[in-house]
Enzyme design. Structure first.
Site, PDB file in Angstrom:
ATOM      1  N   HIS A  42       0.839  -1.205   0.000  1.00 20.68           N
ATOM      2  CA  HIS A  42       0.000   0.000   0.000  1.00 20.68           C
ATOM      3  C   HIS A  42       0.874   1.254   0.000  1.00 20.68           C
ATOM      4  O   HIS A  42       0.606   2.211  -0.731  1.00 20.68           O
ATOM      5  CB  HIS A  42      -0.871   0.059   1.268  1.00 20.68           C
ATOM      6  CG  HIS A  42      -1.910  -1.007   1.397  1.00 20.68           C
ATOM      7  ND1 HIS A  42      -2.053  -1.775   2.531  1.00 20.68           N
ATOM      8  CD2 HIS A  42      -2.877  -1.433   0.534  1.00 20.68           C
ATOM      9  CE1 HIS A  42      -3.082  -2.611   2.379  1.00 20.68           C
ATOM     10  NE2 HIS A  42      -3.586  -2.437   1.169  1.00 20.68           N
TER      11      HIS A  42
ATOM     12  N   LYS B 109     -16.474  -7.303   5.632  1.00 26.23           N
ATOM     13  CA  LYS B 109     -15.735  -8.280   6.450  1.00 26.23           C
ATOM     14  C   LYS B 109     -15.296  -7.591   7.748  1.00 26.23           C
ATOM     15  O   LYS B 109     -14.897  -6.425   7.719  1.00 26.23           O
ATOM     16  CB  LYS B 109     -14.532  -8.822   5.669  1.00 26.23           C
ATOM     17  CG  LYS B 109     -13.682  -7.742   5.026  1.00 26.23           C
ATOM     18  CD  LYS B 109     -12.687  -8.228   4.010  1.00 26.23           C
ATOM     19  CE  LYS B 109     -12.077  -6.993   3.319  1.00 26.23           C
ATOM     20  NZ  LYS B 109     -11.195  -7.223   2.248  1.00 26.23           N
TER      21      LYS B 109
ATOM     22  N   ARG C 280      -2.140  -6.073  -8.442  1.00 25.60           N
ATOM     23  CA  ARG C 280      -1.079  -7.060  -8.206  1.00 25.60           C
ATOM     24  C   ARG C 280      -0.975  -8.066  -9.330  1.00 25.60           C
ATOM     25  O   ARG C 280       0.047  -8.698  -9.504  1.00 25.60           O
ATOM     26  CB  ARG C 280      -1.354  -7.792  -6.888  1.00 25.60           C
ATOM     27  CG  ARG C 280      -1.085  -6.957  -5.662  1.00 25.60           C
ATOM     28  CD  ARG C 280      -1.635  -7.602  -4.423  1.00 25.60           C
ATOM     29  NE  ARG C 280      -3.085  -7.674  -4.490  1.00 25.60           N
ATOM     30  CZ  ARG C 280      -3.874  -7.912  -3.452  1.00 25.60           C
ATOM     31  NH1 ARG C 280      -3.348  -8.143  -2.286  1.00 25.60           N
ATOM     32  NH2 ARG C 280      -5.178  -7.951  -3.594  1.00 25.60           N
TER      33      ARG C 280
ATOM     34  N   SER D 264      -3.135  -7.877   2.926  1.00 28.06           N
ATOM     35  CA  SER D 264      -3.359  -7.731   4.366  1.00 28.06           C
ATOM     36  C   SER D 264      -3.843  -9.050   4.961  1.00 28.06           C
ATOM     37  O   SER D 264      -3.457  -9.414   6.079  1.00 28.06           O
ATOM     38  CB  SER D 264      -4.394  -6.631   4.645  1.00 28.06           C
ATOM     39  OG  SER D 264      -3.924  -5.384   4.204  1.00 28.06           O
TER      40      SER D 264
HETATM   41  O1  PNS Z   1      -8.712  -2.689   0.343  1.00 27.38           O
HETATM   42  P1  PNS Z   1      -9.772  -3.058  -0.639  1.00 27.38           P
HETATM   43  O2  PNS Z   1     -10.596  -4.210  -0.140  1.00 27.38           O
HETATM   44  O3  PNS Z   1      -9.209  -3.306  -2.012  1.00 27.38           O
HETATM   45  O4  PNS Z   1     -10.734  -1.795  -0.785  1.00 27.38           O
HETATM   46  C1  PNS Z   1     -11.966  -1.883  -1.432  1.00 27.38           C
HETATM   47  C2  PNS Z   1     -12.673  -0.516  -1.396  1.00 27.38           C
HETATM   48  C3  PNS Z   1     -12.748   0.018   0.023  1.00 27.38           C
HETATM   49  C4  PNS Z   1     -11.937   0.472  -2.263  1.00 27.38           C
HETATM   50  C5  PNS Z   1     -14.098  -0.738  -1.981  1.00 27.38           C
HETATM   51  O5  PNS Z   1     -14.716  -1.804  -1.321  1.00 27.38           O
HETATM   52  C6  PNS Z   1     -14.989   0.500  -1.834  1.00 27.38           C
HETATM   53  O6  PNS Z   1     -14.795   1.481  -2.529  1.00 27.38           O
HETATM   54  N1  PNS Z   1     -15.969   0.446  -0.900  1.00 27.38           N
HETATM   55  C7  PNS Z   1     -16.830   1.555  -0.585  1.00 27.38           C
HETATM   56  C8  PNS Z   1     -18.284   1.270  -0.996  1.00 27.38           C
HETATM   57  C9  PNS Z   1     -18.503   1.522  -2.481  1.00 27.38           C
HETATM   58  O7  PNS Z   1     -18.282   2.596  -2.987  1.00 27.38           O
HETATM   59  N2  PNS Z   1     -18.947   0.456  -3.177  1.00 27.38           N
HETATM   60  C10 PNS Z   1     -19.186   0.494  -4.594  1.00 27.38           C
HETATM   61  C11 PNS Z   1     -17.922   0.158  -5.387  1.00 27.38           C
HETATM   62  S1  PNS Z   1     -18.240   0.202  -7.116  1.00 27.38           S
END
Ligand code: PNS
Length: 162
Positions: A18, A42, A91, A128
């Site tokens: 990150h 989660k 990744r 993570s």
């Molecule tokens: O660390 P991650 O799991 O890759 O992060 C995912 C994250 C937080 C970027 C994604 O789940 C997110 O944007 N969640 C917020 C809710 C949202 O906007 N959902 C619609 C996505 S199209």
């Protein structure tokens, strides 16, 4: 006004992968806002406050970076903070399918663009979840997360281990 990018994630906890993406994004934009999703579906190991505090410490030496937390839609938080671009690390192929769909949905919802940065090869195997699993079973994650993050993981996960 300069162009800001948002680096979103769960960051449970922040890893060197990150930090590498945030550092490289900071060289491409005038400012970077790291956005920590406070209540992911989660159950996180660390609270939102703990994840934000670890990120602040981890990026303290990178100019032009601030750390925020949000709930709800990422595009709403990006709009509130004036970030027209989202930056995510990729990744490999495993990330691509879902990340592509999210980027297209975010664009459809608000016009926000997503820029993908290929993860540096030295960090491309880190997640993570894997980091937590290794610490949970007594493995050594030195060099994969900042030392202070390793310490907090060991404190949190060593309970119950002999
Ligand atoms: O660390 P991650 O799991 O890759 O992060 C995912 C994250 C937080 C970027 C994604 O789940 C997110 O944007 N969640 C917020 C809710 C949202 O906007 N959902 C619609 C996505 S199209």
């Amino acid at each position: 006004m300069g162009r800001s990018a948002m680096c979103p994630g769960t960051f449970d906890p922040v890893t060197n992968g990150h930090i590498d993406i945030i550092r490289r994004a900071s060289r491409c934009f005038d400012g970077v806002i790291v956005a920590v999703l406070a209540n992911p579906s989660k159950e996180p190991l660390f609270s939102a406050e703990e994840r934000v505090a670890m990120l602040k410490e981890a990026v303290a030496d990178i100019d032009g970076v601030e750390v925020s937390s949000f709930d709800g839609l990422l595009v709403d938080h990006a709009q509130d903070r004036g970030a027209g671009v989202v930056v995510k690390g990729l990744r490999g192929e495993g990330d691509m399918d879902f990340e592509l769909k999210m980027s297209q949905m975010n664009n459809r919802l608000s016009g926000v663009e997503t820029f993908f940065l290929p993860t540096s090869p030295e960090w491309s195997f880190i997640s993570s979840s894997l980091i937590k699993e290794i610490v949970r079973f007594g493995g050594d994650v030195s060099g994969l997360v900042p030392d202070f993050v390793r310490g907090r993981l060991e404190e949190r996960l060593s309970t119950g281990r002999d």
